[in-house]
Design an enzyme around this catalytic site. Structure first.
Site, PDB file in Angstrom:
ATOM      1  N   ASP A   7     -14.651 -13.772 -13.502  1.00 32.04           N
ATOM      2  CA  ASP A   7     -16.030 -14.100 -13.186  1.00 32.04           C
ATOM      3  C   ASP A   7     -16.016 -14.676 -11.768  1.00 32.04           C
ATOM      4  O   ASP A   7     -14.960 -15.032 -11.242  1.00 32.04           O
ATOM      5  CB  ASP A   7     -16.573 -15.107 -14.200  1.00 32.04           C
ATOM      6  CG  ASP A   7     -17.987 -15.548 -13.903  1.00 32.04           C
ATOM      7  OD1 ASP A   7     -18.842 -14.676 -13.680  1.00 32.04           O
ATOM      8  OD2 ASP A   7     -18.231 -16.767 -13.875  1.00 32.04           O
ATOM      9  N   ASP A   9     -19.037 -16.874 -10.017  1.00 34.11           N
ATOM     10  CA  ASP A   9     -19.726 -18.142  -9.777  1.00 34.11           C
ATOM     11  C   ASP A   9     -19.202 -19.248 -10.682  1.00 34.11           C
ATOM     12  O   ASP A   9     -19.123 -19.085 -11.904  1.00 34.11           O
ATOM     13  CB  ASP A   9     -21.226 -17.964  -9.987  1.00 34.11           C
ATOM     14  CG  ASP A   9     -21.805 -16.928  -9.028  1.00 34.11           C
ATOM     15  OD1 ASP A   9     -21.381 -16.907  -7.867  1.00 34.11           O
ATOM     16  OD2 ASP A   9     -22.667 -16.141  -9.456  1.00 34.11           O
TER      17      ASP A   9
END
Length: 223
Positions: A7, A9
């Site tokens: 991922d 953020d």
């Protein structure tokens, strides 16, 4: 074969690039600051709570981008990278990716944030493969405001990851090991499918789930 998925953020960078991009647009005067910041805060709160409707949000995000030319957007994004993103790309995150690169893993960033915002960020990390929300483009590369395909949010990350692997003639189950690093409970569906889920800088909901499942917890920016 080994696979490493990340991922973006609050996982590889200690901020939300989508939220920060919207704040950047407000600061530059490109959009009405008060109205835009209010909408941005509401969407971000829904994301954190796991109640975001990704299609509604992407219509807002891509609709905003569609108001400007690609030339203007690219110029703003270059400034955004210098002012906001580059200072947030920390050595510890680069080292984590390099560990998997040195091991010869197939690496991809899998993010619900759109490709316009995240493409240059993935490039800055040296990651060639990016799975992100896709804007519809004109033949000239201008953003129309519409979304293409299934948003890579929640279970949508599984759909998009499987499609990406299928395009290379691969499946997730073929990999001897598969890692996925994420901070959010929104990514529990994909985390549950890989051989090595890693709760990375997890929020409270993911931390609780990871502890219950016996998943490792990596506090990347605190160690």
């Amino acid at each position: 074969m080994k696979l490493a998925l990340f991922d973006l953020d609050h996982t590889l960078i200690p901020l939300d690039s989508d939220y920060e991009w919207n704040q950047f647009l407000a600061r530059t005067g490109a959009v009405d600051a008060d109205a835009f910041e209010k909408a941005n805060a509401e969407f971000f709160a829904h994301y954190q709570a796991g109640t975001l409707d990704p299609v509604v949000y992407l219509e807002f995000a891509f609709g905003t981008l569609a108001q400007f030319t690609k030339k203007q957007l690219d110029a703003w994004h270059e400034q955004f990278m210098l002012e906001v993103i580059q200072p947030a790309i920390l050595p510890v995150a680069r080292e984590l990716i390099k560990k998997h690169q040195d091991a010869g893993d197939l690496i991809a960033i899998v993010t619900a944030t759109n490709r316009f915002v995240t493409g240059p960020i993935a490039k800055a990390f040296g990651v060639a493969h990016l799975i992100a929300a896709e804007p519809e483009l004109t033949e000239d590369g201008e953003i129309t405001g519409k979304t293409v395909g299934v948003p890579p949010y929640g279970a949508g990350k599984i759909t998009n990851t499987n499609a990406w692997l299928a395009a290379m003639g691969k499946t997730l189950g073929e990999f001897e090991t598969s890692h996925f690093y994420s901070d959010s409970q929104n990514d529990i569906p994909l985390l549950s499918l890989v051989t090595h889920p890693v709760a990375t800088n997890p929020n409270a909901k993911l931390a609780a789930h990871a502890q219950a499942q016996g998943w490792p917890i990596l506090n990347l920016f605190n160690d």
